[in-house]
Design an enzyme around this catalytic site. Structure first.
Site, short mmCIF file in Angstrom:
data_model
loop_
_atom_site.label_atom_id
_atom_site.label_comp_id
_atom_site.label_asym_id
_atom_site.label_seq_id
_atom_site.Cartn_x
_atom_site.Cartn_y
_atom_site.Cartn_z
N LYS A 6 -9.33 2.06 -2.02
CA LYS A 6 -9.61 1.71 -0.71
C LYS A 6 -10.80 1.86 0.03
O LYS A 6 -11.21 2.83 0.02
CB LYS A 6 -8.40 1.89 0.17
CG LYS A 6 -8.54 1.13 1.55
CD LYS A 6 -7.31 1.59 2.53
CE LYS A 6 -7.07 0.75 3.66
NZ LYS A 6 -5.84 1.28 4.46
N CYS A 10 -5.05 -3.32 2.58
CA CYS A 10 -4.82 -3.20 3.98
C CYS A 10 -6.01 -3.60 4.92
O CYS A 10 -6.62 -4.49 4.86
CB CYS A 10 -4.19 -1.98 4.32
SG CYS A 10 -3.21 -1.92 5.82
N GLU A 55 0.76 -1.24 0.03
CA GLU A 55 0.03 -0.08 -0.10
C GLU A 55 0.57 1.23 0.12
O GLU A 55 2.00 1.25 0.56
CB GLU A 55 -0.78 0.07 1.47
CG GLU A 55 -1.80 1.27 1.51
CD GLU A 55 -2.55 0.88 2.82
OE1 GLU A 55 -2.11 0.20 3.64
OE2 GLU A 55 -3.67 1.76 2.90
#
Lengths: 271, 271
Positions: A109, A142, A38
């Site tokens: 995300k 994540c 990330e």
């Protein structure tokens, strides 16, 4: 297909240096797909939104994507890496998948963690599927790990492999990704950074331990907490397409959606 | 509240003996709620549906529930135990929660495993919530663990504790229940049997290792693979009602249901 996990410690605020590290890793690795952490281009902490804006890039128009897209064309490889994305006046915690034939898939995300909410914009729907070398890739970043719905939707959409760039600070994700693999019978590749960052009195320590888990819950690759470099492993998507836990149990068809009507309720209305 | 985990090896085909063991454990334990394994009254394997029908009981009308309901009244305690339930001409893999004030809640396992599908009927909707000593209990049985939607629905419905009678044969569930606890910030008590059964050329070995996991993913109790007896632990429901992973992250409110419309799609239509 061969996937590579590039675990490293991005240099905070230095996109050019990080792009060079990503390009070097891609050119040096015999992989169909290289996965990087990330926010691999910028590092993780930002003093404020202005500092983030200074290092965010358009995708694929910006310099990092252009440089890596060329490397993908020249090597015949693909790369999936976290990037701070600028889209008009919006800033996203995103990851870009660039392929050898010039395709660019951007996943933003869905679940921002902690102070990310102070500098990044909340993502709307974005693309979270791609196909590389006959393997269907589902994209997540994540903290998305904590929501089983994310991996479930990717599996329902046909993903053989969860590609999961991360900047993990807590200890639980790597074990939880075994659960994600088992409950969906998919491969799961978590590529985490290591090292630490300190900005404005805040210090964050990242935990490394990048890994690949099989659809049967076995760890195929486990990197060390401070290991730097690329680890390559071969995965066979056929294993992820066999959803039979027993001859009588198909892990997706057994879902009792007839009983799950409340699953999409808002928390407050369901409680 | 104090919960007790009663790990034992039920005697196959002997409901009266197993009911006596359950009653003895309940009377001997200083608990608000005693949890026993799946199919604690009958054992796990059945040669055929006829053999199952011979040992199945109405709930709460049958002898085991009547005996344990009396013990609950007399001790002021509650018990949650797996039972083969007869309901008219239907046979369910169920679990009954009996309380000191005479309530009986029956949960019927939503996800049948392997040869269970040959002898038990498929459950419709059944009750999966109860409240004991100010703690909200969510009910699930064994293989339900593999479907994150089950624990999620219980958490959305307000469960502080997942009560999870099991007859586990595979090694993954105990670790996966840590994920279930973390992704919902709830306590999770898995009570598994030990020992083995052999019927009609089939042998099944059960794995024990009953456990309680906290909302923070810590194991509060871990029993051995062959340990027999009751282990008691105190849990504070307030810990399960704090859903903040960080000051900016509420594990249920952060759910992006706006992006999850396909979650209830049939597998084949979604794929």
């Amino acid at each position: 297909m061969n996937i590579g996990l590039f675990q490293f410690a991005p240099r905070r605020g230095r996109p050019d240096e990080n792009a060079a590290l990503l390009e070097d890793a891609l050119r040096a690795s015999s992989v169909d797909l290289l996965i990087a952490p990330e926010l691999a281009t910028t590092g993780y902490l930002f003093l404020d939104r202005g500092e983030l804006a200074d290092v965010a890039e358009e995708v694929p128009g910006g310099p990092t994507a252009a440089r890596l897209a060329r490397a993908c064309r020249e090597t015949g490889r693909a790369i999936f890496f976290g990037i701070a994305e600028r889209a008009g006046d919006r800033l996203y915690n995103a990851a870009a998948l660039l392929t050898a034939d010039g395709a660019c898939v951007i996943y933003r995300k869905a679940h921002l963690f902690d102070t990310e909410t102070l500098v990044f914009d909340r993502a709307g729907a974005s693309t979270s599927f791609a196909s590389i070398a006959g393997t269907n890739i589902g994209l997540m970043i994540c903290y998305d790990w904590r929501f089983p719905e994310v991996a479930r939707l990717l599996a329902l959409g046909g993903a053989d492999l969860l590609a999961h760039p991360s900047n993990l600070v807590h200890p639980h994700c790597q074990d939880a990704m075994i659960t994600r693999a088992l409950e969906n019978r998919v491969f799961a590749a978590t590529v985490n950074r290591f090292g630490s960052e300190s900005v404005g009195g805040v210090t964050v320590q990242f935990s490394g331990r990048s890994q690949v888990v099989s659809p049967l819950g076995e760890r195929l690759v486990t990197m060390g907490p401070e290991e730097e470099g690329v680890r390559v492993t071969a995965i066979d998507p056929a294993l992820a397409r066999d959803k039979q836990v027993t001859p009588r149990n198909h892990v997706l068809e057994d879902r009792r959606v007839d009983l799950w009507g409340a699953l999409l309720n808002d928390h407050r209305s369901a409680g």
